[in-house]
Motif scaffolding. Structure first.
Motif, short mmCIF file in Angstrom:
data_model
loop_
_atom_site.label_atom_id
_atom_site.label_comp_id
_atom_site.label_asym_id
_atom_site.label_seq_id
_atom_site.Cartn_x
_atom_site.Cartn_y
_atom_site.Cartn_z
N TYR A 1 0.82 -1.22 0.00
CA TYR A 1 0.00 0.00 0.00
C TYR A 1 0.85 1.27 0.00
O TYR A 1 0.44 2.30 -0.55
N THR A 2 1.99 1.23 0.66
CA THR A 2 2.77 2.43 0.93
C THR A 2 3.21 3.11 -0.37
O THR A 2 3.58 2.43 -1.32
N PRO A 3 3.17 4.46 -0.45
CA PRO A 3 3.51 5.16 -1.69
C PRO A 3 4.74 4.60 -2.38
O PRO A 3 5.81 4.49 -1.79
N ASN A 4 4.55 4.23 -3.64
CA ASN A 4 5.59 3.56 -4.41
C ASN A 4 5.22 3.66 -5.88
O ASN A 4 4.10 3.34 -6.26
N ARG A 5 6.14 4.08 -6.72
CA ARG A 5 5.82 4.28 -8.13
C ARG A 5 5.58 2.97 -8.88
O ARG A 5 5.00 2.98 -9.98
N ASP A 6 5.99 1.85 -8.30
CA ASP A 6 5.89 0.58 -9.01
C ASP A 6 4.69 -0.27 -8.61
O ASP A 6 4.31 -1.17 -9.35
N ASN A 7 4.11 -0.05 -7.43
CA ASN A 7 2.98 -0.86 -6.98
C ASN A 7 1.67 -0.18 -7.33
O ASN A 7 1.47 1.00 -7.02
N HIS A 8 0.76 -0.96 -7.91
CA HIS A 8 -0.52 -0.37 -8.29
C HIS A 8 -1.30 0.09 -7.06
O HIS A 8 -1.35 -0.57 -6.04
N GLY A 9 -1.92 1.27 -7.19
CA GLY A 9 -2.72 1.82 -6.12
C GLY A 9 -1.92 2.50 -5.03
O GLY A 9 -2.50 2.97 -4.06
N SER A 10 -0.62 2.58 -5.20
CA SER A 10 0.24 3.23 -4.19
C SER A 10 0.72 4.58 -4.74
O SER A 10 1.90 4.91 -4.68
N PHE A 11 -0.24 5.34 -5.25
CA PHE A 11 0.05 6.52 -6.08
C PHE A 11 0.13 7.82 -5.30
O PHE A 11 0.12 8.91 -5.88
N PHE A 12 0.24 7.74 -3.97
CA PHE A 12 0.19 8.95 -3.16
C PHE A 12 1.57 9.59 -3.03
O PHE A 12 2.11 9.75 -1.95
N PHE A 13 2.15 9.94 -4.18
CA PHE A 13 3.50 10.50 -4.18
C PHE A 13 3.51 11.92 -3.60
O PHE A 13 4.45 12.33 -2.94
N ASP A 14 2.42 12.64 -3.88
CA ASP A 14 2.29 14.01 -3.38
C ASP A 14 0.81 14.36 -3.43
O ASP A 14 0.37 15.22 -4.17
N TRP A 15 0.02 13.63 -2.65
CA TRP A 15 -1.44 13.73 -2.72
C TRP A 15 -1.90 14.88 -1.84
O TRP A 15 -1.76 14.84 -0.62
N GLY A 16 -2.48 15.90 -2.45
CA GLY A 16 -2.76 17.12 -1.71
C GLY A 16 -4.22 17.48 -1.61
O GLY A 16 -5.11 16.74 -2.03
N THR A 17 -4.44 18.65 -1.05
CA THR A 17 -5.79 19.15 -0.82
C THR A 17 -6.60 19.22 -2.11
O THR A 17 -7.78 18.83 -2.14
N GLU A 18 -5.99 19.72 -3.18
CA GLU A 18 -6.73 19.88 -4.43
C GLU A 18 -7.22 18.54 -4.96
O GLU A 18 -8.33 18.42 -5.50
N ASP A 19 -6.39 17.50 -4.82
CA ASP A 19 -6.79 16.16 -5.28
C ASP A 19 -7.98 15.65 -4.46
O ASP A 19 -8.94 15.11 -5.02
N GLU A 20 -7.90 15.81 -3.15
CA GLU A 20 -8.98 15.29 -2.30
C GLU A 20 -10.28 16.05 -2.51
O GLU A 20 -11.36 15.45 -2.54
#
Length: 533
Positions: free
Chosen positions: A355-374
């Motif tokens: 689950y942990t943010p990682n560019r290679d694992n699917h669904g772990s896309f929270f590299f820089d997930w911010g207010t605007e995205d939410e």
């Protein structure tokens, strides 16, 4: 990229919400479940005494009632009085010699839940089948549709048969295969698609899951599915949705759409493609999910001519929406999903790593997930939920699927969370339960066997000490916190017994087994808590 379901060929197949790309090879998956050592029965006769019945059809609860089971079938559901009044023994069904009766006064009985989007883990997540099955069964989930058989069609069908024979502690399994699974080369002709469908049926698949493909080839697959009396599901992924959206596949005979991709595109009335930024790259999941949260704002508005036309056509086609609201929850509130109550004791460390943010694992896309995205995702949900609720209100079939094992969503818990989200969308609790039971059975063409508490149906049931219609949170395996009249806190709820095929399982013990697996894995790794980013 190391993910459970990978592109191994040039096939333009892309993943479900729960996998970035479909693995078209039929490689071995996780270890099969061990032989069953849990559960009592089935019995020549089993009577559940004094329960309140929520039968799954949408009708109101009634009780006290006695539910009579013989072998693996319900043979009688009999009202035996009125609430608060003594039950007359002469009004009750008689216990036969050798039978068992359970005094369940004050308890609730409902059909076993049906999860139509239940991936059975995967090697990349490090989750054994036993772990997944016990999380499901511990939450009263007695049937699942595996939309893709990511562990291989032979593996999946073997587990289906072992479950049907009750050789393992597991829900009923309905295996669907990814379009193109088992091939080493792309399909280039319609006949290849037809031949592939026939081969998958011979292997035991009951349906296909697709993501899009060249239209003439995919249309041939759907035509062959109808000829072979097979079902279908589709996640209309962005790489093909400009040519194949929900209306396209629904007209071809698609049984159910998964998630919501392809539906906003069918609702476009001032454009033909999504408003992708110039730098968008589908393989960058921060792009993929960031822009997905801005898609419903580009669709036709509620009540518009286009909106009404799309709903009307899908209703006429007897189409099913399996929204899987739960799998995207982290996109609208990352911290809440990451800190859910159940992670500490029920999430395996290997799955937490996945689950942990990682560019290679699917669904772990929270590299820089911010207010605007939410904020965008919260607005996305409102429009999406409005459509699903409108569809239900006009007679459309909506089901429950969780797609757990990705994006901080855990098996079993995610399914219950999906029920809460249908409630948020506007469903009455009875409509929620129907979506999770009888509606799912209809999609699986199994409504003659499962999905409701009625004589003649298989004894697939969930027994609860709390009323789920009053509070769906009481279905979570972690229970629900209540403050009593004396000011003391109590944790109540959770499924008490899961009955599958007339076999009675202690649901809380199944979840205790999962906690033990997690604790042992933490000890092996030398950790006591799951690391936070």
């Amino acid at each position: 990229m190391r993910v459970m379901l990978r592109v191994l060929t040039l096939l333009a197949i892309v993943s479900s919400a729960a996998a970035p790309a479909a693995n078209v090879a039929d490689k071995p998956g996780v270890a099969p479940a061990p032989p069953r050592s849990e559960g009592d029965g089935p019995y020549t006769q089993l009577i559940l005494r004094g329960v309140t019945v929520i039968n799954g059809t949408g009708s109101p609860a009634f009780g006290p009632a006695d539910v009579v089971i013989e072998g693996n079938r319900i043979v009688d559901v009999r009202s035996v009085g009125a609430p608060g009044s003594p039950v007359k023994p002469e009004d009750r069904p008689k216990l036969k010699t050798g039978g068992r009766e359970m005094d369940l006064a004050g308890h609730y009985v409902m059909p076993g839940l049906i999860d139509l989007h239940g991936h059975i883990g995967g090697a990349e997540q490090g989750v054994p089948a036993e772990y997944v099955y016990k999380l499901w069964m511990g939450h009263g989930i007695t049937s699942i549709r595996d939309p893709g058989c990511g562990n291989g069609i032979d593996w999946c069908v073997s587990e289906e048969h072992r479950s049907a024979r009750n050789e393992i502690t597991a829900p009923r399994i309905f295996p669907y295969v990814f379009f193109g699974q088992g091939r080493d080369t792309p399909m280039t002709t319609p006949e290849q698609a037809r031949q592939w469908v026939r081969e998958m049926k011979a292997k035991g698949a009951v349906g296909m899951k697709c993501f899009g493909y060249r239209p003439d080839i995919l249309e041939a697959a759907f035509d062959e599915l109808k000829k072979q009396d097979m079902q279908s599901a589709c996640h209309h992924a962005q790489l093909d949705v400009a040519r194949v959206n929900v209306l396209t596949t629904a007209r071809w005979g698609l049984t159910s759409m998964e998630h919501w991709y392809g539906l906003p595109e069918a609702l476009f009335d001032d454009r033909t493609v999504q408003d992708y930024p110039a730098a968008y790259n589908y393989n960058n999941e921060a792009d993929r999910f960031g822009q997905a949260g801005r898609l419903w704002a580009q669709a036709a508005t509620r009540g518009s001519e286009k909106y009404e036309a799309v709903i009307s056509e899908l209703l006429a086609l007897d189409f099913t929406i399996d929204p899987t609201f739960t799998i995207y929850l982290a996109a609208r509130d990352l911290m809440r999903a990451r800190r859910a109550d159940w992670h500490d004791e029920y999430t395996l460390p290997s799955l937490w790593d996945f689950y942990t943010p990682n560019r290679d694992n699917h669904g772990s896309f929270f590299f820089d997930w911010g207010t605007e995205d939410e904020v965008a995702w919260r607005a996305n949900y409102r429009r999406w939920m409005d459509f699903v609720n409108d569809y239900k209100n006009r007679g459309g079939r909506v089901t429950v699927g969780s797609d757990s094992g990705f994006i901080y969503q855990l098996y079993g818990f995610g399914t219950i969370q999906e029920l809460e989200l249908l409630r948020e969308a506007g469903f009455h609790p009875l409509e929620v339960i129907r979506s999770a039971t009888l509606n799912g059975a209809e999609v699986l063409r199994a409504e003659d066997r499962i999905g409701s508490v009625e004589p003649g149906k298989l004894a697939d049931l969930a027994v609860l000490s709390e009323n789920p219609l009053a509070n769906l949170k009481t279905l979570y395996g972690t229970g629900h916190i209540q403050l009593d009249a004396e000011g003391k806190l109590h944790r109540v709820g959770g499924v008490k017994y899961t009955i599958k095929d007339g076999i009675v399982y202690d649901a809380k013990q199944l979840l205790a087994d999962v906690r033990k697996m997690v604790a042992e894995d933490k000890t092996k790794r030398g950790i006591t808590t799951l690391a936070q980013p």
